[in-house]
Scaffold this active site. Structure first.
Site, PDB file in Angstrom:
ATOM      1  N   TYR A 204     -10.333  -4.987   7.951  1.00  0.00           N
ATOM      2  CA  TYR A 204      -9.392  -4.550   8.984  1.00  0.00           C
ATOM      3  C   TYR A 204     -10.047  -3.568   9.936  1.00  0.00           C
ATOM      4  O   TYR A 204     -11.096  -2.987   9.655  1.00  0.00           O
ATOM      5  CB  TYR A 204      -8.158  -3.881   8.349  1.00  0.00           C
ATOM      6  CG  TYR A 204      -8.482  -2.650   7.521  1.00  0.00           C
ATOM      7  CD1 TYR A 204      -8.773  -1.424   8.116  1.00  0.00           C
ATOM      8  CD2 TYR A 204      -8.495  -2.712   6.130  1.00  0.00           C
ATOM      9  CE1 TYR A 204      -9.081  -0.304   7.356  1.00  0.00           C
ATOM     10  CE2 TYR A 204      -8.802  -1.600   5.365  1.00  0.00           C
ATOM     11  CZ  TYR A 204      -9.084  -0.399   5.985  1.00  0.00           C
ATOM     12  OH  TYR A 204      -9.390   0.716   5.235  1.00  0.00           O
ATOM     13  N   LEU A 205      -9.390  -3.389  11.063  1.00  0.00           N
ATOM     14  CA  LEU A 205      -9.632  -2.255  11.955  1.00  0.00           C
ATOM     15  C   LEU A 205      -8.285  -1.571  12.118  1.00  0.00           C
ATOM     16  O   LEU A 205      -7.305  -2.216  12.516  1.00  0.00           O
ATOM     17  CB  LEU A 205     -10.176  -2.720  13.309  1.00  0.00           C
ATOM     18  CG  LEU A 205     -10.528  -1.617  14.318  1.00  0.00           C
ATOM     19  CD1 LEU A 205     -11.670  -2.064  15.235  1.00  0.00           C
ATOM     20  CD2 LEU A 205      -9.329  -1.200  15.175  1.00  0.00           C
ATOM     21  N   HIS A 399     -13.058   3.130  -4.173  1.00  0.00           N
ATOM     22  CA  HIS A 399     -13.298   2.603  -2.818  1.00  0.00           C
ATOM     23  C   HIS A 399     -12.017   2.210  -2.096  1.00  0.00           C
ATOM     24  O   HIS A 399     -12.039   1.960  -0.900  1.00  0.00           O
ATOM     25  CB  HIS A 399     -14.258   1.411  -2.866  1.00  0.00           C
ATOM     26  CG  HIS A 399     -13.619   0.082  -3.146  1.00  0.00           C
ATOM     27  ND1 HIS A 399     -12.878  -0.177  -4.277  1.00  0.00           N
ATOM     28  CD2 HIS A 399     -13.621  -1.082  -2.443  1.00  0.00           C
ATOM     29  CE1 HIS A 399     -12.453  -1.432  -4.263  1.00  0.00           C
ATOM     30  NE2 HIS A 399     -12.883  -2.007  -3.158  1.00  0.00           N
TER      31      HIS A 399
END
Length: 476
Positions: A204-205, A399
């Protein structure tokens, strides 16, 4: 997970003592609820890793661990080449060097709201996203090899970014020891048109707002404060990394047999570090790391171009870029002695503590920024490495949230359009080419990311610094 086999060391640390071929113990991190919720397969896979030749200290599982291919996702293990240690493609994963970079915009939330829809639409139009997505960059054979050797440094030299970015990227933007000649023609062909693309799955952004500060001193050093808008990019080495993983796992199955390594699970295929296959894989894997670093650098350049048009006041300075699917040759303190080890991190973020020589001077006192991506529609976090994490986990932390159900199960539970509408009601704009992809990544398909980062903090793996809430998500 059945915790009856585990010894509880403290509130967030659990131990499985060596049994049935294990050379070292398994250490799991997480509060009791997270550990109980983990699939038993996580413990089985971590125990299998604990039986590999040359493993040092322990086989670790982070608070977001779930079962994967060979190693659990969220698994960390270090191997000593001098003691017959091995390297495993399954201990790195298929998406080599998948990671997160976070950019500081210098803006506050009110500056975004009037143009939020325009910003979402323009980012979606300009950032190639989705399964098999192709960008405008086409590399010939010479250009591909230069990229695989040069990483983000190569990208900056080509005009995609600024030289000062390189000081805020692990390995200064370029992984030494990359050997493009060890990358197959098929892997290179898959990457030829994929530079500067997000891809699919959990990539994703996101445009995000800093909504809570936990450590004011570290936040100030990182350049963030409550109400700030940041951009986070999560992606990796795309088709090239996946092809490398696929091909070398097959080669390692033969290498393990050749070198007399008994595998408890064929998915745990490995080769001695000093063997031909082991060295070839490391050279190819390092090339894939450079591919991922270059890819995120190009995506940063594209993002800056969008902001320059829509929000010219934004500055988009790089906070940090760090991977979470790698094998790195690092020096660590083990039983009071410094040792050079090959540290596998699969779904685990490197988290160097204060004073580490490989960190930029700006982070000498705080420790490394540890960038933790949430699931779509939930918070992400910025943490900082601690001085104690080296002995706890070879300086590694979680993470992300970690899946709690399969993608298939998620698509049977949610509809993509429904998820997009629900998030829009909360003020979160989703742009994606695939309703199915959105359903697969629905927030409910993941663990509680706040519980994951809290456990990392309480265990001493990394220190909570800030919470980030999504505003816009460009999703594969």
């Amino acid at each position: 997970m059945n915790i009856d086999r585990l010894e509880r060391l403290d509130a967030c640390t659990w131990r499985l003592n060596p049994e049935r071929g294990m050379r070292v113990p398994v250490i799991l991190y997480g509060d009791e609820a997270l550990i109980r919720a983990m699939d038993d397969k996580v413990l089985e896979q971590a125990a299998n890793v604990a039986g590999l030749p040359g493993i040092v200290q322990a086989s670790y599982a982070m608070p977001d661990a779930h079962w994967g291919y060979g190693f659990p996702i969220g698994g960390v293990a270090a191997f000593d080449a001098g003691a017959g240690g091995v390297v495993s493609a399954g201990g790195v994963g298929f998406d080599v060097s998948c990671g997160v970079r976070t950019l500081l915009t210098g803006l506050k939330r009110p500056a975004i709201e009037p143009v939020k829809t325009l910003l979402a639409d323009t980012l979606y139009a300009d950032i190639p996203v989705g399964l098999g997505s192709h960008g405008k960059i086409r590399l010939d054979a010479q250009g591909l090899d230069a990229m695989l050797k040069g990483g983000a440094q190569w990208a900056v030299e080509q005009g995609w970014g600024e030289a000062r970015d390189l000081t805020r990227i692990e390995e200064h933007g370029r992984m030494e020891g990359a050997r493009p000649e060890n990358v197959s023609a098929r892997a290179k062909e898959r990457q030829r048109a994929e530079m500067g693309t997000l891809g699919s799955g959990n990539h994703y952004l996101e445009v995000q707002e800093v909504t809570e500060i936990f450590d004011a001193g570290s936040a100030q050093t990182f350049g963030i404060s409550e109400g700030d808008v940041v951009v986070s990019i999560h992606c990796g080495s795309r088709g090239l990394g996946h092809q490398i993983g696929t091909e070398y796992l097959r080669l390692m199955q033969g290498a393990a047999k050749q070198h007399g390594i008994a595998l408890p699970d064929r998915e745990l295929a490995c080769a001695p570090i000093e063997s031909e296959v082991g060295q070839d894989y490391l050279g190819a894997m390092r090339a894939a790391i450079n591919c991922a670093l270059a890819n995120r650098q190009i995506l940063t350049h594209l993002t800056r171009q969008v902001f320059a048009r829509v929000l010219p006041a934004a500055r988009l300075e790089l906070l940090y870029d760090v991977s979470h699917n790698t094998c790195k040759f690092e020096e660590h303190l083990v039983e009071g002695k410094r040792r050079r080890l090959h540290v596998h991190r699969k779904g685990a973020t490197r988290a160097y503590g204060p004073g580490h020589p490989d960190l930029p001077p700006a982070f000498a006192e705080t420790g490394q920024p540890v960038l933790i991506g949430g699931s779509m529609g939930t918070a992400s976090y910025i943490l900082a490495g601690t001085s104690g994490s080296e002995t706890l986990s070879f300086a590694s932390a979680c993470h992300g949230a970690g899946r709690s159900m399969s993608r298939h199960q998620a698509t049977r539970t949610w509809q993509g359009r429904e998820v997009i509408d629900q998030l829009a009601e909360r003020g979160i704009l989703i742009r994606s080419p695939s309703y199915r992809g959105v359903a697969e990544e629905a927030p409910g398909a993941y663990k509680d990311v706040h519980a994951v980062v809290q456990s990392s903090d309480r265990a001493g793996l990394a220190r909570l610094v800030a919470r980030l809430e999504p505003i816009i998500c460009i999703k594969g």
